[in-house]
Design a protein around this motif. Structure first.
Motif, PDB file in Angstrom:
ATOM      1  N   LEU A   1       0.712  -1.039   0.033  1.00  0.00           N
ATOM      2  CA  LEU A   1       0.040   0.212  -0.009  1.00  0.00           C
ATOM      3  C   LEU A   1       0.741   1.297   0.181  1.00  0.00           C
ATOM      4  CD1 LEU A   1      -3.149   0.576   0.080  1.00  0.00           C
ATOM      5  CD2 LEU A   1      -2.935   0.447   2.564  1.00  0.00           C
ATOM      6  N   LEU A   2       0.704   2.108  -0.964  1.00  0.00           N
ATOM      7  CA  LEU A   2       1.614   3.355  -1.159  1.00  0.00           C
ATOM      8  C   LEU A   2       0.884   4.397  -0.895  1.00  0.00           C
ATOM      9  CD1 LEU A   2       2.960   2.573  -4.718  1.00  0.00           C
ATOM     10  CD2 LEU A   2       4.134   1.934  -2.700  1.00  0.00           C
ATOM     11  N   VAL A   3      -0.564   4.381  -0.650  1.00  0.00           N
ATOM     12  CA  VAL A   3      -1.089   5.475  -0.231  1.00  0.00           C
ATOM     13  C   VAL A   3      -1.843   5.259   1.018  1.00  0.00           C
ATOM     14  CG1 VAL A   3      -1.992   6.008  -2.348  1.00  0.00           C
ATOM     15  CG2 VAL A   3      -3.387   4.811  -1.560  1.00  0.00           C
ATOM     16  N   LYS A   4      -1.983   6.644   1.607  1.00  0.00           N
ATOM     17  CA  LYS A   4      -2.764   6.355   3.182  1.00  0.00           C
ATOM     18  C   LYS A   4      -3.928   5.955   2.756  1.00  0.00           C
ATOM     19  CE  LYS A   4      -4.094   9.632   6.486  1.00  0.00           C
ATOM     20  NZ  LYS A   4      -4.471  11.048   6.678  1.00  0.00           N
ATOM     21  N   ASN A   5      -4.627   5.113   3.645  1.00  0.00           N
ATOM     22  CA  ASN A   5      -6.040   4.385   3.471  1.00  0.00           C
ATOM     23  C   ASN A   5      -6.676   4.337   4.650  1.00  0.00           C
ATOM     24  OD1 ASN A   5      -7.904   2.537   2.644  1.00  0.00           O
ATOM     25  ND2 ASN A   5      -6.779   2.642   0.722  1.00  0.00           N
ATOM     26  N   GLN A   6      -7.146   5.420   5.204  1.00  0.00           N
ATOM     27  CA  GLN A   6      -8.171   5.715   6.354  1.00  0.00           C
ATOM     28  C   GLN A   6      -9.543   5.412   5.864  1.00  0.00           C
ATOM     29  OE1 GLN A   6      -7.200   5.343   9.442  1.00  0.00           O
ATOM     30  NE2 GLN A   6      -9.567   5.345  10.388  1.00  0.00           N
ATOM     31  N   LEU A   7     -10.058   4.403   5.877  1.00  0.00           N
ATOM     32  CA  LEU A   7     -11.464   4.091   5.177  1.00  0.00           C
ATOM     33  C   LEU A   7     -12.547   4.963   5.966  1.00  0.00           C
ATOM     34  CD1 LEU A   7     -11.114   0.558   3.862  1.00  0.00           C
ATOM     35  CD2 LEU A   7     -10.840   2.554   2.630  1.00  0.00           C
TER      36      LEU A   7
ATOM     37  N   ALA B   1      -7.138   5.132  -3.665  1.00  0.00           N
ATOM     38  CA  ALA B   1      -6.741   6.288  -3.764  1.00  0.00           C
ATOM     39  C   ALA B   1      -6.725   7.047  -2.492  1.00  0.00           C
ATOM     40  CB  ALA B   1      -8.139   7.218  -4.524  1.00  0.00           C
ATOM     41  N   GLY B   2      -5.691   8.140  -2.487  1.00  0.00           N
ATOM     42  CA  GLY B   2      -5.503   8.921  -1.413  1.00  0.00           C
ATOM     43  C   GLY B   2      -4.172   9.563  -1.325  1.00  0.00           C
ATOM     44  N   LYS B   3      -3.770  10.347  -0.333  1.00  0.00           N
ATOM     45  CA  LYS B   3      -2.558  10.935  -0.314  1.00  0.00           C
ATOM     46  C   LYS B   3      -1.310   9.798   0.059  1.00  0.00           C
ATOM     47  CE  LYS B   3      -4.403  14.891   1.366  1.00  0.00           C
ATOM     48  NZ  LYS B   3      -4.405  16.127   2.403  1.00  0.00           N
ATOM     49  N   PRO B   4      -0.101  10.066  -0.610  1.00  0.00           N
ATOM     50  CA  PRO B   4       0.901   9.143  -0.416  1.00  0.00           C
ATOM     51  C   PRO B   4       0.945   9.068   1.067  1.00  0.00           C
ATOM     52  CG  PRO B   4       1.555  10.690  -2.067  1.00  0.00           C
ATOM     53  CD  PRO B   4       0.276  11.069  -1.639  1.00  0.00           C
ATOM     54  N   SER B   5       1.605   7.716   1.468  1.00  0.00           N
ATOM     55  CA  SER B   5       1.917   7.244   2.764  1.00  0.00           C
ATOM     56  C   SER B   5       3.086   8.434   3.251  1.00  0.00           C
ATOM     57  CB  SER B   5       2.173   5.892   2.978  1.00  0.00           C
ATOM     58  OG  SER B   5       1.337   4.949   2.608  1.00  0.00           O
ATOM     59  N   ALA B   6       3.205   8.303   4.453  1.00  0.00           N
ATOM     60  CA  ALA B   6       4.310   9.126   5.018  1.00  0.00           C
ATOM     61  C   ALA B   6       5.744   8.976   4.505  1.00  0.00           C
ATOM     62  CB  ALA B   6       4.165   8.823   6.622  1.00  0.00           C
ATOM     63  N   ARG B   7       6.152   7.610   4.241  1.00  0.00           N
ATOM     64  CA  ARG B   7       7.221   7.236   3.843  1.00  0.00           C
ATOM     65  C   ARG B   7       7.601   7.613   2.475  1.00  0.00           C
ATOM     66  NH1 ARG B   7       7.240   0.817   4.011  1.00  0.00           N
ATOM     67  NH2 ARG B   7       5.562   0.344   2.550  1.00  0.00           N
TER      68      ARG B   7
ATOM     69  N   TYR C   1       6.754  11.793  -3.575  1.00  0.00           N
ATOM     70  CA  TYR C   1       5.606  11.942  -4.709  1.00  0.00           C
ATOM     71  C   TYR C   1       4.819  13.099  -4.322  1.00  0.00           C
ATOM     72  CZ  TYR C   1       6.702   7.259  -6.262  1.00  0.00           C
ATOM     73  OH  TYR C   1       7.264   6.242  -6.898  1.00  0.00           O
ATOM     74  N   GLY C   2       5.116  13.864  -3.051  1.00  0.00           N
ATOM     75  CA  GLY C   2       4.682  14.972  -2.786  1.00  0.00           C
ATOM     76  C   GLY C   2       3.091  14.681  -1.896  1.00  0.00           C
ATOM     77  N   THR C   3       2.506  15.598  -1.665  1.00  0.00           N
ATOM     78  CA  THR C   3       1.274  15.346  -0.550  1.00  0.00           C
ATOM     79  C   THR C   3      -0.002  15.341  -1.430  1.00  0.00           C
ATOM     80  OG1 THR C   3       1.089  17.598  -0.260  1.00  0.00           O
ATOM     81  CG2 THR C   3       2.276  16.210   1.221  1.00  0.00           C
ATOM     82  N   GLU C   4      -0.038  15.498  -2.962  1.00  0.00           N
ATOM     83  CA  GLU C   4      -1.506  15.540  -3.391  1.00  0.00           C
ATOM     84  C   GLU C   4      -2.044  14.059  -3.644  1.00  0.00           C
ATOM     85  OE1 GLU C   4      -3.232  17.869  -5.431  1.00  0.00           O
ATOM     86  OE2 GLU C   4      -1.902  19.021  -4.153  1.00  0.00           O
ATOM     87  N   GLY C   5      -3.320  14.041  -3.760  1.00  0.00           N
ATOM     88  CA  GLY C   5      -3.817  12.603  -3.806  1.00  0.00           C
ATOM     89  C   GLY C   5      -3.450  11.824  -5.295  1.00  0.00           C
TER      90      GLY C   5
END
Length: 157
Positions: free
Chosen positions: A42-48, A67-73, A78-82
């Motif tokens: 999982l490369l994106v933050k995924n708080q459903l 779909a979501g913002k990239p994970s913290a690492r 990749y920045g903070t855009e979705g």
């Protein structure tokens, strides 16, 4: 009277290893059955988001889109855009058709016409990104869409 003979060497008898292969194979089969292999990193933050009426999905006929913002690492790279993730890699809206066609081709042939798209969207994701994904799905005639949520209600903390 009888004579008692002493053992000449005070050595221990050898260990019986006849059952050792059985034990090794039993452990091997145990770990093969119990281990779960991860499909995707999982490369994106995924708080459903939470929903109170949820239903289980058959995994054999679904294509998952995260779909979501990239994970913290990954924020440095990749920045903070979705972002959109299919499989193990990011994709943008322009190349979404190609990625979805590729994911559909990986399914069994009899299920390729009846594919369901499962969206796992972070609760803080911009709605415009979801709208763009849905528009690309309409263009590909992939109209069966499911939003994956976590069980519960928003009042539950």
């Amino acid at each position: 009277m009888s004579k008692f003979n002493k053992k000449k060497g005070g050595e221990l008898p050898p260990v019986n290893t006849a059952s050792l292969p059985d034990i090794v194979f039993m452990l091997l089969f145990f770990f093969m059955v119990v281990t779960v292999l991860r499909d995707n990193n999982l490369l994106v933050k995924n708080q459903l988001p939470k929903a109170d009426q949820v239903e289980k999905l058959q995994k054999d006929r679904a294509v998952y889109i995260y779909a979501g913002k990239p994970s913290a690492r990954y924020t440095d790279k990749y920045g903070t855009e979705g972002k959109i993730q299919i499989g193990d890699k990011y994709t943008d809206v322009n190349s979404l058709k190609f990625a979805l066609t590729e994911a559909r081709a990986k399914l069994r042939p009899e299920l390729q016409d009846r594919v369901m798209v499962a969206l796992k969207v972070d609760e803080e994701t911009n709605t415009g990104l979801v709208t763009d994904i849905k528009q690309e799905l309409r263009d590909l005639n992939m109209l069966k869409l499911i939003y994956i949520t976590s069980p519960g209600t928003e009042l539950d903390q």
